[in-house]
Design an enzyme around this catalytic site. Structure first.
Site, PDB file in Angstrom:
ATOM      1  CG  ASP A 146     -36.066 106.303  57.264  1.00  0.00           C
ATOM      2  OD1 ASP A 146     -35.489 106.393  58.358  1.00  0.00           O
ATOM      3  OD2 ASP A 146     -37.308 106.260  57.139  1.00  0.00           O
ATOM      4  CD  GLU A 201     -33.241 103.543  60.093  1.00  0.00           C
ATOM      5  OE1 GLU A 201     -33.121 103.883  61.282  1.00  0.00           O
ATOM      6  OE2 GLU A 201     -34.224 103.863  59.395  1.00  0.00           O
TER       7      GLU A 201
END
Length: 697
Positions: free
Chosen positions: A409, A438
């Site tokens: 993340d 990400e």
């Protein structure tokens, strides 16, 4: 404590420098003398230094003194009038020498259990005292810990401490703070204390999985532990729990498979689980009262208690997560864990800050917390012990639980060196291990060239990135009204052709994680209700099928959000991280209603798995064997060739326009798929509007 009433503060700001701050409401901030009181030697040393002219602290007069001191000892500063305060060492963690002096490479932090004794070790180099508090037979027992090399405090306690609860009491200045053990394997509900367990009792045999030869062989399916089973339509008994994944023969109201049985027949290769580490905002004793996805980490070292049948049972915390992963492995499904090593829910309440203040969280030049995560803090991943902690936890999830990969993340907040070490460590244990995340460029206090962003992907060629160009081009941006190629904006036809082959963005094709939907933002179904409000339901569903086909058949790694294959809806809501079960729980009856699309996805996955041309792992091979063409400025012709597979040649037509477009068909091609059941007549095919056609030879 009322800050404005503090008359004197003192900090060690370097390993031979002390700063004292005297309130201007107290003798105008003036003192003729200052002393350093050494409690161990019971002596008072006169300090020599200067008053500083500083505007940084207008309410205090600042003084600087150069003097040597010893870490781990308790000191006070005393002024000419007898006012005193404890010397605070917490700012030393910001010094450039700190890592060199105190980096600890041991593998024994936490508790090490045997029936005869348990040894506890905690890295707390800034602390002046650490006490182990254990709760045994409803009685509190205190054990002073001894400071060792590199600031590691340790103590061994005789006797069998299995399932004993404990905390650390850590003193950095005047008061003791209670902290969990950041290396413990288990904790009690809602982070009340850490728990000693016998690791010999949680060893699980690992399934031998066939090797993943290329990352592009992966087909990733994202789901949440809670969402997966929480609906009354799931047919699962252990709703919202790890154990739901190991239930067999579960079904919808109509008797069709759900859960593990459904996942194993869908054809996917990897299940990506949203965070399962301990998070903050769900009451583990009353888990249905509050909802959260888990991107609010309270601890990285233990599992989330609301996913366990008894959050106060130290063994169930471990074993039920292991059983879930074992069950998925038994069906040939690898497991990717979504990890949140970019921020913590609360800086002040977690064990990292309490054991070593100011160290684990990134700071701006002015000393304030970096906030690229937009959650109030960023993890300081370039600090050596923070990096080691991430690596140690990643190794734990892989070795103890059997994880096969990580999805990071907000990976753009993490430095590239840390990410490369995570990947190398994972592959050293399992050559099929995958790492992706990400790569958004967040405004963290780390230089841009060091961030693991999609723009810097060539510096981390073994790390995958969520491809937002693919998403925005084919579906539209996260703004509900925006359109992509498949929602009808045929001006994006040329960009869509680029997205399908992904030839320019990355160092290698396996870095491209191709998706149009994930847990973040609205589902594609809900987005089309806004962006394509003027179209009927059937046309919208045709567009959604086109998006699914593009995700599965494009070059790169396909990523599917759970329920996307049966048009999952969240009632039009976008960021549903705390919106509750009614919005987020997977409606398995919807799968039955959209069974044709589910079977369509199974067909596409079969096609990808059995024909290498859809999952080439080398750009040169793609350039030699794959091409795209713009037909009539509205339709994409996607041509593929392979030497080995079910077929030699494919032509895939993606027609996102509402027009029927006729194409010539070469001899030998047959029609594998056409969403309107079209036919080849006289070597011609009419590709209907909003339609996919697949020809093979």
């Amino acid at each position: 404590m009322e800050e404005t009433a503090i008359r004197m503060k003192a900090y060690a700001v370097n390993f031979n420098e002390i700063r004292v701050y005297l309130s201007k409401n107290y003798y105008n901030g003036i003192s003729s003398k200052f002393y350093l009181k050494d409690f161990e030697e019971d002596e008072l040393l006169l300090l020599t230094g200067d008053a500083l002219n500083s505007n940084d602290n207008p309410d205090y007069q600042e003084y600087a003194f150069h003097i040597s001191f010893k870490m781990g000892k308790v000191y006070k500063i005393v002024d000419a009038y007898g006012l005193s305060c404890f010397l605070d060492f917490s700012r030393l963690s910001l010094c450039k020498e700190f890592d060199e002096l105190y980096y600890y490479d041991g593998e024994d932090l936490g508790n090490t259990y045997t029936q005869q004794q348990t040894t506890f070790k905690v890295w707390a180099p800034l602390a002046t005292d650490v006490i182990l508090k254990i709760y045994k037979d409803d009685v509190e027992q205190l054990y002073p810990m001894k400071r060792g090399l590199k600031g590691v405090y340790n103590v061994s306690v005789e006797g069998d401490l299995e399932l004993t609860n404990y905390v650390y009491m850590i003193r950095h200045s005047e008061d003791y703070e209670v902290s969990l053990d950041p290396y413990a394997y288990a904790c009690a509900s809602n982070g009340r204390c850490s728990i000693v367990v016998d690791l010999d009792k949680v060893v699980m045999p690992r399934h031998t999985m066939p090797p993943l030869l290329h990352k592009t062989d992966a087909i990733i399916y994202e789901t949440s532990v809670r969402d997966f089973s929480m609906s009354s339509t799931s047919g699962m008994k252990n709703k919202g729990k790890f154990l739901a994944f190991s239930e067999l023969h579960t079904s919808t109201d109509s008797g069709n498979p759900t859960g593990l049985d459904y996942l194993s027949c869908l054809g996917i290769t990897h299940v990506q689980l949203m965070p399962i580490n301990d998070f903050a905002t769900v009451d583990e004793r009353n888990p249905t009262e509050l909802y959260n996805w888990g991107y609010d980490p309270a601890g990285y070292n233990v599992t989330e208690g609301s996913y366990v049948t008894d959050p106060d049972d130290g063994y169930k915390r471990i074993q039920e997560a292991q059983q879930m992963i074992h069950a998925l492995h038994s069906r040939g499904l690898r497991v990717v864990l979504d990890v949140v090593y970019n921020h913590m829910h609360d800086v002040n309440l977690n064990a990292l800050e309490r054991t070593v203040p100011h160290y684990y969280f990134r700071r701006n030049d002015d000393g304030s917390l970096s906030n690229g995560s937009w959650c109030g803090n960023d993890l300081n991943t370039t600090a050596m012990m923070c990096r080691k902690y991430i690596l140690d936890m990643c190794k734990r999830w892989q070795v103890l639980y059997g994880i096969d990969g990580y999805r990071f993340d907000l990976m753009g907040i993490i430095d590239q060196e840390t990410m490369k070490l995570v990947d190398a460590q994972g592959k050293a244990i399992d050559s099929s291990f995958i790492v992706y995340g990400e790569g958004w460029n967040m405004m963290t206090a780390l230089s841009e060239e060091k961030r693991t962003t999609i723009q810097n992907n060539r510096q981390t060629p073994h790390i995958g990135f969520f491809n937002d160009f693919f998403r925005d081009t084919l579906r539209g941006t996260n703004q509900m009204e925006s359109k992509g190629y498949f929602s009808g904006d045929t001006y994006k036809t040329n960009d869509a052709m680029k997205a399908i082959c992904n030839l320019e963005m990355f160092d290698n094709i396996s870095q491209s994680i191709n998706y149009v939907e994930c847990h973040d933002n609205a589902t594609c179904y809900d987005k089309l209700q806004i962006s394509n409000y003027d179209e009927n339901e059937e046309v919208k569903k045709k567009r959604l099928r086109l998006m699914l086909a593009a995700v599965i058949l494009s070059q790169g790694v396909p990523f599917i959000h759970s329920g996307q294959e049966f048009f999952r809806t969240k009632g039009g809501q976008s960021n549903t991280y705390n919106a509750g079960d009614q919005v987020n729980a997977l409606d398995w009856n919807r799968k039955d209603m959209e069974i044709d699309t589910v079977q369509f996805v199974q067909f596409l996955i079969h096609l990808r798995k059995n024909n290498r041309c859809f999952r080439y792992d080398d750009y040169e091979v793609i350039r030699e064997n794959v091409s795209t063409a713009n037909i009539d400025h509205r339709m994409i012709e996607y041509t593929l060739h392979q030497d080995i597979g079910e077929y030699k040649d494919f032509i895939v037509y993606f027609n996102a326009s509402t027009n029927t477009i006729e194409v010539d068909v070469e001899e030998g091609f047959s029609l594998l798929c056409h969403s309107e059941k079209g036919k080849i007549v006289d070597n011609k095919l009419k590709v209907d509007g909003v339609c996919l056609a697949i020809l093979a030879r």
